[in-house]
Write an enzyme that holds these catalytic residues in place. Structure first.
Site, PDB file in Angstrom:
ATOM      1  N   HIS A   1       0.849  -1.196   0.000  1.00  0.00           N
ATOM      2  CA  HIS A   1       0.000   0.000   0.000  1.00  0.00           C
ATOM      3  C   HIS A   1       0.877   1.236   0.000  1.00  0.00           C
ATOM      4  O   HIS A   1       1.930   1.237   0.649  1.00  0.00           O
ATOM      5  CB  HIS A   1      -0.930   0.014   1.222  1.00  0.00           C
ATOM      6  CG  HIS A   1      -2.054   0.968   1.063  1.00  0.00           C
ATOM      7  ND1 HIS A   1      -1.944   2.306   1.371  1.00  0.00           N
ATOM      8  CD2 HIS A   1      -3.307   0.792   0.569  1.00  0.00           C
ATOM      9  CE1 HIS A   1      -3.083   2.897   1.101  1.00  0.00           C
ATOM     10  NE2 HIS A   1      -3.930   2.017   0.609  1.00  0.00           N
TER      11      HIS A   1
ATOM     12  N   ASP B   1      -7.938  -5.323  -0.013  1.00  0.00           N
ATOM     13  CA  ASP B   1      -8.463  -6.125  -1.116  1.00  0.00           C
ATOM     14  C   ASP B   1      -8.090  -7.594  -1.017  1.00  0.00           C
ATOM     15  O   ASP B   1      -8.606  -8.419  -1.755  1.00  0.00           O
ATOM     16  CB  ASP B   1      -7.954  -5.566  -2.454  1.00  0.00           C
ATOM     17  CG  ASP B   1      -8.632  -4.254  -2.786  1.00  0.00           C
ATOM     18  OD1 ASP B   1      -9.825  -4.136  -2.487  1.00  0.00           O
ATOM     19  OD2 ASP B   1      -7.969  -3.356  -3.325  1.00  0.00           O
TER      20      ASP B   1
HETATM   21  N1  CMC Z   1       4.215  -7.625  -4.978  1.00  0.00           N
HETATM   22  C1  CMC Z   1       5.547  -7.588  -5.180  1.00  0.00           C
HETATM   23  N2  CMC Z   1       6.306  -6.471  -5.049  1.00  0.00           N
HETATM   24  C2  CMC Z   1       5.660  -5.341  -4.712  1.00  0.00           C
HETATM   25  C3  CMC Z   1       4.279  -5.292  -4.479  1.00  0.00           C
HETATM   26  C4  CMC Z   1       3.554  -6.497  -4.625  1.00  0.00           C
HETATM   27  N3  CMC Z   1       2.238  -6.513  -4.427  1.00  0.00           N
HETATM   28  N4  CMC Z   1       3.905  -4.033  -4.167  1.00  0.00           N
HETATM   29  C5  CMC Z   1       5.031  -3.294  -4.184  1.00  0.00           C
HETATM   30  N5  CMC Z   1       6.094  -4.083  -4.512  1.00  0.00           N
HETATM   31  C6  CMC Z   1       7.488  -3.656  -4.570  1.00  0.00           C
HETATM   32  C7  CMC Z   1       7.759  -2.850  -5.829  1.00  0.00           C
HETATM   33  O1  CMC Z   1       8.210  -3.670  -6.897  1.00  0.00           O
HETATM   34  C8  CMC Z   1       8.801  -1.870  -5.362  1.00  0.00           C
HETATM   35  O2  CMC Z   1      10.057  -2.529  -5.348  1.00  0.00           O
HETATM   36  P1  CMC Z   1      11.401  -1.696  -5.647  1.00  0.00           P
HETATM   37  O3  CMC Z   1      11.504  -0.669  -4.560  1.00  0.00           O
HETATM   38  O4  CMC Z   1      12.466  -2.726  -5.577  1.00  0.00           O
HETATM   39  O5  CMC Z   1      11.221  -1.086  -6.994  1.00  0.00           O
HETATM   40  C9  CMC Z   1       8.422  -1.588  -3.908  1.00  0.00           C
HETATM   41  O6  CMC Z   1       7.694  -2.761  -3.476  1.00  0.00           O
HETATM   42  C10 CMC Z   1       7.545  -0.363  -3.724  1.00  0.00           C
HETATM   43  O7  CMC Z   1       6.428  -0.490  -4.581  1.00  0.00           O
HETATM   44  P2  CMC Z   1       5.788   0.716  -5.406  1.00  0.00           P
HETATM   45  O8  CMC Z   1       5.038   0.172  -6.558  1.00  0.00           O
HETATM   46  O9  CMC Z   1       6.865   1.722  -5.680  1.00  0.00           O
HETATM   47  O10 CMC Z   1       4.820   1.303  -4.306  1.00  0.00           O
HETATM   48  P3  CMC Z   1       3.574   2.221  -4.573  1.00  0.00           P
HETATM   49  O11 CMC Z   1       3.284   2.895  -3.301  1.00  0.00           O
HETATM   50  O12 CMC Z   1       3.786   3.048  -5.775  1.00  0.00           O
HETATM   51  O13 CMC Z   1       2.399   1.168  -4.929  1.00  0.00           O
HETATM   52  C11 CMC Z   1       0.643  -0.398  -4.694  1.00  0.00           C
HETATM   53  C12 CMC Z   1       1.471   0.713  -4.012  1.00  0.00           C
HETATM   54  C13 CMC Z   1      -0.566  -0.711  -3.824  1.00  0.00           C
HETATM   55  C14 CMC Z   1       0.125   0.098  -6.042  1.00  0.00           C
HETATM   56  C15 CMC Z   1       1.537  -1.649  -4.879  1.00  0.00           C
HETATM   57  O14 CMC Z   1       1.946  -2.123  -3.614  1.00  0.00           O
HETATM   58  C16 CMC Z   1       0.841  -2.747  -5.665  1.00  0.00           C
HETATM   59  O15 CMC Z   1       0.886  -2.743  -6.902  1.00  0.00           O
HETATM   60  N6  CMC Z   1       0.165  -3.712  -4.958  1.00  0.00           N
HETATM   61  C17 CMC Z   1      -0.594  -4.743  -5.638  1.00  0.00           C
HETATM   62  C18 CMC Z   1      -1.951  -4.181  -6.059  1.00  0.00           C
HETATM   63  C19 CMC Z   1      -2.885  -3.994  -4.891  1.00  0.00           C
HETATM   64  O16 CMC Z   1      -3.062  -4.855  -4.044  1.00  0.00           O
HETATM   65  N7  CMC Z   1      -3.554  -2.829  -4.879  1.00  0.00           N
HETATM   66  C20 CMC Z   1      -4.578  -2.492  -3.857  1.00  0.00           C
HETATM   67  C21 CMC Z   1      -4.148  -1.351  -2.972  1.00  0.00           C
HETATM   68  S1  CMC Z   1      -5.189  -1.165  -1.527  1.00  0.00           S
HETATM   69  C22 CMC Z   1      -6.751  -0.700  -2.082  1.00  0.00           C
HETATM   70  C23 CMC Z   1      -6.802   0.459  -3.007  1.00  0.00           C
HETATM   71  O17 CMC Z   1      -6.042   1.418  -2.928  1.00  0.00           O
HETATM   72  O18 CMC Z   1      -7.687   0.471  -3.844  1.00  0.00           O
END
Ligand code: CMC
Length: 431
Positions: free
Chosen positions: A307, A365
């Site tokens: 998140h 989720d």
């Molecule tokens: N699985 C594997 N690696 C992950 C995941 C994951 N679910 N989420 C983040 N990472 C890694 C990502 O690759 C990155 O690694 P690095 O620093 O080495 O590049 C690091 O963790 C930080 O991730 P980010 O994408 O830069 O973080 P963000 O804050 O931009 O994204 C997120 C947050 C929720 C979009 C992301 O964690 C994600 O894609 N999660 C899976 C989708 C998900 O479950 N979304 C629902 C969110 S909660 C409800 C809502 O908001 O609607």
């Protein structure tokens, strides 16, 4: 940083005092609105990692402490003692209602559930296999073609009717989208039922037999809607604010929010979690998928993990996890293989160095889809269910934005990395 200003020094030694804004709780915020005018530079913050976009008194999140409060009330208390309609009132109007105010609000929502009959014909234009989120965003957008009396965004009465109308009609539209996919006749709303009971009736009742409301299902949905109701400046809410900041009609702004919610990084994650669990299929495959999620060359992510704001735990996930147990128990599906798989996946990920180091925890989720599945709601409807709950938050933010005396059209700037100025060359001379 002094008490109320932050002093910025440019490379050529020019200083500028930036005002510091303080919320009631949460970190200080540096006001950079005059930066370009005075220093000729923009700030750069893709994904808004450190950028606040507005002043808001609706919802507070402390991502490190796992705190979520609506109008100052911890979400755990609301989940335990309140109900969705009361929470909707709280988010919209700022305080918990008196008994009389609650009755009046609830009655009004119940009386706005029907759709204009013309809109029902609109549903027939969609392909039988249209995704319900596509139908939802299109039909909500089309409301601006049917409800002209609520289009004057500067009229408080019109805003009020819009508010009740959109919250009341979302379940009706959502259920109609489901009936389209199911090939079943549309069910009219029943205003003697409460919000979630009525939704269940519209989703599952058929003309051929009586439908008995399942109270466990109604309670579970009510809780899910409370937990999804608002989450401050998330992607879809910011989209609603941004679309609305141009003065666009509110139905269009909400339709924009629905479209933003659909993405798998946001509300679409609940559908993606279920698809992922089905793809993993068996506990013996978990390590393979966890390795894929950790592989930088593989775009696969563990859906339902991570998140932007919560870096410790998602308080909504904790509540939903408990509800998930209760629903499966009461619905006699405690041995659900999908739930078992989810629990095992959660354990593996929570103990994995990669997920620990990056603070990736199960989010809201991760479990909601398992509850929806247990209630018989099809996977393609999961994000629609999220949208029903979140509509309250979108509307609360839209109202706050429209009445903000400092409100301006949202218009970010950029770092231009394209070609510098060059001269046009006639087509026959290009080569
Ligand atoms: N699985 C594997 N690696 C992950 C995941 C994951 N679910 N989420 C983040 N990472 C890694 C990502 O690759 C990155 O690694 P690095 O620093 O080495 O590049 C690091 O963790 C930080 O991730 P980010 O994408 O830069 O973080 P963000 O804050 O931009 O994204 C997120 C947050 C929720 C979009 C992301 O964690 C994600 O894609 N999660 C899976 C989708 C998900 O479950 N979304 C629902 C969110 S909660 C409800 C809502 O908001 O609607």
């Amino acid at each position: 940083m002094s008490k109320d200003v932050y002093t910025l020094t440019s490379p050529d030694g020019k200083t500028m005092e930036l005002p510091v804004r303080r919320g009631t709780v949460g970190p200080d915020v540096i006001g950079i609105g005059r930066l370009f005018a005075e220093q000729g530079v923009f700030t750069y913050d893709p994904g808004f990692m450190s950028t606040g976009s507005c002043d808001s008194s609706i919802t507070f999140i402390d991502g490190d402490a796992g705190v979520l409060m609506y109008r100052g009330y911890p979400v755990e208390q609301l989940a335990k003692h309140s109900n969705f309609i009361e929470v909707a009132y709280l988010l919209l109007y700022g305080d918990l209602p008196t008994a009389a105010e609650l009755l009046e609000f609830d009655t009004s929502i119940r009386r706005h559930t029907m759709l204009n009959e013309g809109m029902l014909r609109f549903f027939n234009g969609f392909r039988y296999d249209a995704h319900p989120m596509a139908v939802l965003s299109a039909v909500v957008g089309s409301m601006s073609a049917y409800y002209h009396d609520t289009m004057d965004i500067h009229n408080p009465d019109a805003r009020e009717v819009f508010t009740h109308r959109i919250i009341a009609k979302l379940p009706t539209i959502a259920a109609a989208a489901h009936k389209l996919t199911a090939g079943q006749p549309y069910r009219y709303p029943r205003n003697d039922l409460n919000y979630t009971e009525n939704l269940l009736h519209m989703l599952f009742a058929v003309p051929a037999e009586d439908y008995e409301i399942n109270q466990v299902a109604a309670e579970a949905l009510d809780l899910l809607f409370i937990l999804h109701a608002d989450h401050e400046q998330n992607c879809s809410t910011s989209t609603v604010r941004m679309a609305g900041s141009s003065g666009a009609n509110p139905y269009s702004a909400i339709a924009a929010g629905i479209s933003a919610l659909w993405g798998p990084a946001h509300g679409g994650a609940n559908e993606a979690v279920l698809k992922m669990l089905e793809e993993i299929g068996d506990a013996k495959n978990i390590s393979k998928y966890v390795a894929k999620a950790k592989d930088k060359d593989d775009s696969f992510r563990l859906m339902g993990f991570g998140h932007r704001v919560y870096k410790n735990f998602d308080p909504r996930a904790t509540i939903i996890r408990d509800m998930c147990h209760r629903v499966l128990e009461k619905m006699g599906r405690v041995d659900s293989p999908l739930f078992e798989l989810a629990l095992k996946l959660e354990q593996v990920a929570l103990n994995d160095e990669y997920f620990i180091e990056k603070n990736l925890y199960p989010n809201v989720d991760f479990y909601s889809g398992i509850i929806y599945r247990a209630l018989g709601i099809p996977t393609s409807m999961f994000t629609v269910m999220f949208a029903i709950g979140r509509t309250v938050g979108w509307v609360a933010h839209w109202r706050e934005m429209i009445t903000d005396p400092h409100g301006r059209i949202s218009r970010p700037r950029q770092v231009y990395s394209g070609a510098p100025q060059r001269d046009y060359v006639a087509v026959e001379k290009r080569g």
